[in-house]
Design an enzyme around this catalytic site. Sequence first.
Site, PDB file in Angstrom:
ATOM      1  N   GLU A 143      40.119  47.690  34.468  1.00  0.00           N
ATOM      2  CA  GLU A 143      41.378  46.678  33.246  1.00  0.00           C
ATOM      3  C   GLU A 143      40.294  46.042  32.620  1.00  0.00           C
ATOM      4  OE1 GLU A 143      44.065  44.127  35.568  1.00  0.00           O
ATOM      5  OE2 GLU A 143      42.937  44.610  37.304  1.00  0.00           O
ATOM      6  N   GLU A 240      53.110  43.405  39.953  1.00  0.00           N
ATOM      7  CA  GLU A 240      51.892  42.114  40.195  1.00  0.00           C
ATOM      8  C   GLU A 240      52.386  41.466  39.229  1.00  0.00           C
ATOM      9  OE1 GLU A 240      47.238  42.592  40.755  1.00  0.00           O
ATOM     10  OE2 GLU A 240      48.197  42.832  38.447  1.00  0.00           O
TER      11      GLU A 240
END
Length: 258
Positions: A143, A240
Amino acid sequence: MPRFSANLSMLFTEVELIDRFAAARAAGFNAVEIQFPYELEAEPIRRKLNEYDLQLVLFNVPADGLLQGGEGLACVPEKQARFREALALAVEYAKVLQPPAINVLPGRCLDPSRIALYLDTFKRNLCLAADAFTPLGIKTVFEAINSLDMPGFIIDTSAKMLAVQDELQRANICLQYDIYHMLRMGEDPAAFIAKYAGRIGHIQFADCPGRGQPGTGSADWAALFSAIDSSAYDGWVGAEYKPVGDTSASLGWLNHSR
């Protein structure tokens, strides 16, 4: 609407990690993810997943002190032996927990003159991870993290993620696309997901700014969730975020989307 998973490292922190599986199930989640599950043994996690009929969809390879301000493991040339040890530990957990994807955090370079070396090191280690996880039927994802919250992160934009993926040309290496981080960098997540959904292995989200639950920032969540839903992406979408208030009070977005 998308299929949502609860990130147990950030949600339900009112209770110990071992008790968050029950809390997630009670809140209506069918899947969970954990940033770093290693404070628990793999078998007790497996038992909790079975007990509450939950799927674990993601966890990270250990990243040393990255979240405490360090450089991490995957990109640091002097830490390649330690990265291999971390990868071996992640493989042992993967054999028991069998998530569809495991994330390799690129890490930071605190000396800008070494960025090219750090990127090369990361790409080699990302391929090592893919070689380890592919026989288990697990995708390797990586990511971009915004460089405002985490200065020096070596991959901080969508374009940099795509460049790594294009260079490596490995079908089993996918993007982990974090909506919060890309909003923080001024990008358009809905447009990116619509265009590149087939290259994404996992999606996570939080509102921006603040990284709280949807509705605490300025993002248009109806449009974002609709963009995911109408795209070719068919994986889980991880909540998240840092709840403003307790976790149960932060889940209005989930109830609204059902």
